[in-house]
Scaffold this motif. Structure first.
Motif, PDB file in Angstrom:
ATOM      1  N   TYR B 113       0.905  -1.181   0.000  1.00  0.00           N
ATOM      2  CA  TYR B 113       0.014  -0.014   0.073  1.00  0.00           C
ATOM      3  C   TYR B 113       0.905   1.516  -0.104  1.00  0.00           C
ATOM      4  O   TYR B 113       0.470   2.173  -0.739  1.00  0.00           O
ATOM      5  CB  TYR B 113      -0.980  -0.072   1.192  1.00  0.00           C
ATOM      6  CG  TYR B 113      -2.519  -0.007   0.943  1.00  0.00           C
ATOM      7  CD1 TYR B 113      -3.252  -0.736   0.168  1.00  0.00           C
ATOM      8  CD2 TYR B 113      -3.062   1.471   0.866  1.00  0.00           C
ATOM      9  CE1 TYR B 113      -4.710  -0.750   0.063  1.00  0.00           C
ATOM     10  CE2 TYR B 113      -4.192   1.663   0.445  1.00  0.00           C
ATOM     11  CZ  TYR B 113      -5.059   0.590  -0.166  1.00  0.00           C
ATOM     12  OH  TYR B 113      -6.404   0.707  -0.617  1.00  0.00           O
ATOM     13  N   PRO B 114       2.022   1.329   0.742  1.00  0.00           N
ATOM     14  CA  PRO B 114       2.648   2.762   0.635  1.00  0.00           C
ATOM     15  C   PRO B 114       3.267   3.099  -0.586  1.00  0.00           C
ATOM     16  O   PRO B 114       3.655   4.228  -0.795  1.00  0.00           O
ATOM     17  CB  PRO B 114       3.971   2.207   1.718  1.00  0.00           C
ATOM     18  CG  PRO B 114       3.098   1.232   2.577  1.00  0.00           C
ATOM     19  CD  PRO B 114       2.440   0.362   1.792  1.00  0.00           C
ATOM     20  N   LEU B 115       3.311   2.016  -1.395  1.00  0.00           N
ATOM     21  CA  LEU B 115       4.011   2.057  -2.900  1.00  0.00           C
ATOM     22  C   LEU B 115       2.999   2.801  -3.782  1.00  0.00           C
ATOM     23  O   LEU B 115       3.250   3.365  -4.903  1.00  0.00           O
ATOM     24  CB  LEU B 115       4.587   0.895  -3.371  1.00  0.00           C
ATOM     25  CG  LEU B 115       5.695   0.203  -2.453  1.00  0.00           C
ATOM     26  CD1 LEU B 115       6.160  -1.012  -3.184  1.00  0.00           C
ATOM     27  CD2 LEU B 115       6.976   0.932  -2.377  1.00  0.00           C
ATOM     28  N   ILE B 116       1.658   2.793  -3.537  1.00  0.00           N
ATOM     29  CA  ILE B 116       0.592   3.106  -4.594  1.00  0.00           C
ATOM     30  C   ILE B 116       1.005   4.774  -4.708  1.00  0.00           C
ATOM     31  O   ILE B 116       0.867   4.911  -6.001  1.00  0.00           O
ATOM     32  CB  ILE B 116      -0.797   2.844  -3.777  1.00  0.00           C
ATOM     33  CG1 ILE B 116      -1.007   1.325  -3.861  1.00  0.00           C
ATOM     34  CG2 ILE B 116      -1.631   3.632  -4.663  1.00  0.00           C
ATOM     35  CD1 ILE B 116      -2.333   1.020  -3.008  1.00  0.00           C
TER      36      ILE B 116
END
Ligand SMILES: Nc1ncnc2c1ncn2[C@@H]1O[C@H](COP(=O)(O)OP(=O)(O)O)[C@@H](O)[C@H]1O
Ligand SMILES: [Mg+2]
Lengths: 388, 229
Positions: B113-116
Motif C-alpha cells: 500500500y505505501p507504494l501506491i
C-alpha cells in the motif's frame, strides 16, 4: 502512473466497502430517479406538443367574442383562401365533449381533410355519420371499429314538462392507432356533423390557414383587414405559449423537487458518514505509512466519482424502465392533464443529456460533501490520533 | 555530543493529552533520548508508561506538546504535514502494536500500500511485497486478508509493510506482545537480521527476551525516563 494507481485503488475500495457503496448508491437513486423520469416525460410531452404545433397550420383565425375566442362564420374560409400566399384555409370545429362522463376533445374537419389523416387510423376515415376515436377513449369505453357512440343530445320538445331527447348515434369507422398523447381522447368527425352536434349552423370554431413560406406577415395583415374583430394566432406565438406553459409546469416540479432535496441532503450526509470511524482509521494508517494528505483526498475523490457515475447511470437506467416499461406509472399525471395513475397511452419521454449531466453533478456534490471534508479533517490531524 | 549526528533525538519532549482540560494526562515528561545510527534501542516500562506515545513521536505520527525532535541532527519538530509524510515515506517504517492492517485487503496489498502513491505499478508492487513476505516465511499467505491470518502472521505482514519502502529507521511498538512465544522468537530473528543490514531499530517492549540484543535500554515510568545505558 500515480494518478492511475490512485484511481485503481479507489475502484478497489468501492468494491471492498460494498455495504457503504450500496447504501450510498441507493440513496443517490432515490434522489435522482424522480428527477430523471420527470424531466424525461416533461421533455417528451413538450416535444410532442411542439411537434403537433409545427405540423399544424401557420395561422389560426377566430373572432373576438366579448374578449374571448368566439365562433367565426364558415364562409370566411373562402374569403381567406383568396388572399395571396394562402395555400389552404380549413374550417374546424374543436370543442370539449363529455362521452359517458368522460371528457374528450371533439374535432370536426372537412371530409377531404379527414382522408389525409388515414395513415394513423386503424379502420377508415369517417364519412358522414361516422367517427374515428382515440385509443384511450375506445379502451375506456370498450369500443371497437364497427361499434357506435352517442355524440351530443338535444331536446327536441317538451311535453308535459318532460324533455324529448334526441341522441345522435355515430358509427365508429376507425380508431387512432398511434397511442399518442394528443389522439388518445380525440373524437374526429366530419365538420358538418360537428356543426350540427353543437347547433352552430353557419359557424365554426376557427379557420386553420396554411401559408406559403415568407407570406406569414402579409397574410396576417390581409386577414386583419377583412375584419378587425378577427383574432389571429400564428404558429410562432403558439409555440411560444407552449414553451412558457411547459416551463411553468417544470418550475412547479423543480420547486417541489428542491423541497424534497432539502430533506434528502441531510439524509445522505448522515449515510455517507456511515462507516466513518473505519474510514478514519484507514486514513490514519495511510498517512502513517507515508501517504500525503493530497493523495488520500485524490483517492477519495476518485471513489466519489465512481460512485456518482454508477448512481447516476443506474438512476438513468431505472428511469428508462419506469417510463418505457411501467409507462410513467404515477408520475406521468404530474405533466399530462387528465391522466390518472395509469396512463391509457404510451407516455412520451425524451432523454436528453443535460438532466443526466446535472444528476451526475448532483450525485458528485452529495457524495463529496459527505466525504471530502471529513476525510480532509482526518488526514490533517497527526496519524496516531486518526488511528485511535 | 559527537560530531556524527544521531539518527533520532528527543530533547525535553513532553506530551500532555487534553492539555488544560479536566482529563489532562502527562504521558511524557521532559524526555531526552538519542538514538545512534545502526543501533537497536529498546524502550521498556509498564503499561501506560508512555511507550506508544514516545515511539509515535519518534515515528512522526504524533506531535510533542513541548520539546524538540531531531532527525539526523535536523530539527523536524515544526515540520509541515507534507514534510512529515515525506519523512515517513522515505526514512521510516512503522509497526504498530495492534498491527493496523487494512481489513479485507490481501496481505501482499497491505504490504504494498505505501507504494501506491509513489506510482509503482501493480506488478512491481506485488513482486516486492511477495519477496518480503516470503523472506518472513509467509509465501503461502500472500493472498489472504488479515482476518484469515494468525496474530503472528499479521505481525509479520505489518513488519513487511514497514520494510517495503526500504527505510533506514524501523520503529516497532511492542512487536511481541500480541503473539505467542514461538513467533516472538521468529520476530527476534527478523530484527537481528535487520540490524545486521545496518538499519536503525527502535522498539518498545516489556519482553526481556529482546533486551539481549539491545544497544541501549531506556526505562519509562509514568512518562518519566528513569535512565539510559
Ligand atoms: N489519546 C489519548 N488521550 C488521553 N490520554 C492518552 C491518550 N493516549 C494515551 N493516553 C494516556 O497516556 C499514557 C501513556 O499511554 P501510552 O503511551 O499508550 O503508554 P504505553 O504504550 O506505555 O502503554 C497513559 O496514561 C494513557 O492512558
Ligand atoms: Mg502501548
Amino acid at each position: 502512473m500515480k494518478t492511475l494507481n490512485l484511481l485503481l485503488t479507489a475502484a478497489a475500495n468501492v468494491m471492498r466497502q460494498r455495504l457503504r457503496t450500496f447504501v450510498v448508491i441507493i440513496c443517490l437513486i432515490v434522489i435522482l430517479l424522480p428527477f430523471l423520469t420527470a424531466t424525461a416525460i416533461q421533455e417528451g410531452v413538450k416535444e410532442q406538443a411542439l411537434l403537433s404545433v409545427s405540423e399544424g397550420a401557420d395561422v389560426y383565425v377566430t373572432m373576438d367574442m366579448y374578449g374571448r375566442n368566439g365562433m367565426i362564420p364558415v364562409e370566411m374560409a373562402g374569403e381567406i383562401e383568396k388572399i395571396e400566399g394562402v395555400t389552404k384555409a380549413v374550417p374546424r370545429v374543436i370543442s370539449r365533449i363529455y362521452i359517458e362522463g368522460r371528457l374528450a376533445v371533439l374535432l370536426g374537419l372537412p371530409l377531404a381533410e379527414l382522408e389525409e389523416k388515414v395513415g394513423f387510423i386503424k379502420g377508415s376515415a369517417p364519412g358522414e355519420g361516422e367517427t374515428v376515436i382515440g385509443r384511450g377513449l375506445a379502451d375506456a369505453l370498450g369500443l371497437d371499429v364497427g361499434g357506435s357512440i352517442g355524440l351530443g343530445v338535444r331536446v327536441t320538445a317538451i311535453v308535459d314538462h318532460r324533455p324529448y331527447i334526441e341522441r345522435r348515434i355515430y358509427r365508429i369507422s376507425g380508431i387512432f392507432d398511434s397511442a399518442g398523447i394528443w389522439t388518445s381522447d380525440l373524437v374526429l368527425v366530419d365538420i358538418e356533423d360537428a356543426i350540427s352536434i353543437y347547433e352552430m349552423e353557419g359557424f365554426v370554431s376557427d379557420i386553420a390557414v396554411y401559408v406559403r413560406p415568407g407570406y406569414e406577415r402579409s397574410v396576417t395583415e390581409e386577414i386583419q383587414k377583412i375584419n378587425s374583430y378577427f383574432r389571429i394566432q400564428t404558429k410562432a406565438l403558439a409555440e411560444r405559449y407552449m414553451e412558457q406553459g411547459f416551463n411553468r409546469k417544470g418550475g412547479v416540479f423543480v420547486s417541489l423537487y428542491v423541497m424534497a432535496l432539502g430533506l434528502a441532503i441531510p439524509t445522505i450526509l448522515v449515510l455517507s458518514g456511515f462507516g466513518l470511524s473505519e474510514r478514519r482509521r484507514e486514513v490514519g494508517i495511510l498517512k502513517a505509512t507515508g501517504w500525503q494528505t493530497q493523495e488520500v483526498l485524490e483517492m477519495v475523490f476518485f471513489e466519489n466519482i465512481i460512485i456518482a457515475v454508477i448512481g447516476a447511470s443506474l438512476a438513468l437506467l431505472l428511469s428508462y424502465i419506469w417510463v418505457r416499461v411501467l409507462n410513467g406509472l404515477l408520475i406521468a399525471q404530474i405533466f399530462i392533464a387528465e391522466v390518472g395513475n395509469v396512463a391509457p397511452f404510451k407516455v412520451p419521454a425524451l432523454f436528453t443529456p443535460m438532466p443526466f449531466v446535472l444528476s451526475f453533478i448532483l450525485a458528485l456534490v452529495l457524495t463529496m460533501t459527505g466525504s471530502i471534508y471529513s476525510t480532509w479533517r482526518t488526514s490533517i490531524v497527526p496519524p496516531a490520533e486518526a488511528m485511535r | 555530543m559527537t560530531g556524527v549526528p544521531y539518527m533520532m533525538e528527543c530533547r525535553g519532549v513532553w506530551k500532555i493529552y487534553n492539555e488544560g482540560r479536566p482529563h489532562e494526562v502527562r504521558a511524557l515528561v521532559d524526555i531526552n533520548i538519542a538514538v545512534r545510527k545502526g543501533s537497536l534501542t529498546v524502550l521498556t516500562g509498564p503499561s501506560g508508561s508512555g511507550k506508544t506515545t514516545l515511539v509515535g513521536i519518534m515515528g512522526t505520527i504524533e506531535r510533542p506538546s513541548r520539546g524538540r525532535v531531531y532527525l539526523e541532527g535536523r530539527e523536524i519538530t515544526g515540520f509541515s504535514d507534507v514534510a512529515l509524510s515525506m519523512i515517513r515515506r522515505e526514512r521510516t517504517g512503522l509497526v504498530f502494536q495492534n498491527f493496523n492492517l487494512l481489513p479485507g485487503v490481501p496481505a501482499w496489498e497491505n504490504v504494498a500500500y505505501p507504494l501506491i502513491p509513489q506510482g509503482v505499478r501493480e506488478g512491481e508492487r506485488r513482486r516486492r511485497a511477495v519477496e518480503l513476505l516470503s523472506a518472513l516465511g509467509l509465501a503461502a499467505r500472500v493472498d489472504h486478508p488479515p482476518e484469515e491470518l494468525s496474530g503472528g502472521e499479521q505481525q509479520r505482514v505489518a513488519i513487511a509493510r514497514a520494510l517495503v519502502n526500504d527505510p533506514d529507521m524501523i520503529i516497532l511498538d511492542e512487536p511481541t506482545s500480541n503473539i505467542d512465544a514461538g513467533t516472538a522468537l521468529q520476530v527476534l530473528e527478523i530484527l537481528k537480521g535487520l540490524k545486521r543490514e545496518g538499519k536503525t531499530l527502535i522498539l518498545s517492549t516489556h519482553d526481556s527476551d529482546l533486551f539481549g540484543e539491545a544497544d541501549e535500554i531506556y526505562r519509562l515510568k509514568g512518562g518519566v525516563l528513569e535512565g539510559g545505558g
